[in-house]
Scaffold this motif. Sequence first.
Motif, PDB file in Angstrom:
ATOM      1  N   GLN A 143       0.749  -1.165  -0.063  1.00 58.37           N
ATOM      2  CA  GLN A 143      -0.035   0.196   0.062  1.00 58.37           C
ATOM      3  C   GLN A 143       0.992   1.153   0.135  1.00 58.37           C
ATOM      4  N   ILE A 144       0.578   2.117  -0.979  1.00 58.80           N
ATOM      5  CA  ILE A 144       1.404   3.416  -0.954  1.00 58.80           C
ATOM      6  C   ILE A 144       0.213   4.484  -0.448  1.00 58.80           C
ATOM      7  N   GLU A 145       1.286   5.220   0.656  1.00 62.25           N
ATOM      8  CA  GLU A 145       0.231   6.349   1.123  1.00 62.25           C
ATOM      9  C   GLU A 145       0.506   7.799   0.303  1.00 62.25           C
ATOM     10  N   VAL A 146      -0.792   8.473   0.130  1.00 61.20           N
ATOM     11  CA  VAL A 146      -0.674   9.665  -0.714  1.00 61.20           C
ATOM     12  C   VAL A 146      -0.552  10.692   0.406  1.00 61.20           C
ATOM     13  N   ARG A 147       0.251  11.761   0.161  1.00 60.07           N
ATOM     14  CA  ARG A 147       0.451  12.796   1.045  1.00 60.07           C
ATOM     15  C   ARG A 147      -0.021  14.075   0.613  1.00 60.07           C
TER      16      ARG A 147
END
Length: 147
Positions: A143-147
Amino acid sequence: MFGNLSSFENDLFGQLERMRREMDALFSGRPGPSGIRSVASGTYPAINVGAGPERVDIYLFVAGIDPKGLDISLQQNLLSIAGTRRAEAPDQVQYYRRERFTGDFRRVISLPEDVDPDKVNARYRDGVLHITVERREEVRPRQIEVR
């Protein structure tokens, strides 16, 4: 006159029955035994293989086999399982039906390219050999977190 007709009918029905059997054999899709419990030669033990994002699970149904006598190896994404199932009946017994496999067996399963050969685990319980092969960490979905 009718004697000839009855001979013709018997021959015609016999030929139709022969043709039906040949068509059944042609379109059955598999040579050899057919039936709910029939297994083609060389398919022992039965195997279930499932794959998830983190590992591949292999289940072999090997009831009656000593797990210490199994030879399990993984080389170039080919999982190989070999062993022997011994006969349990006395030699003087004459079988009229025998459905249980005895003798040597070897099954080879092709695994996905991304499995990690250093992370293999095998457990034997209640006649089922469960082998898990983890996938390499770098190819697992993350999972890649969007900031």
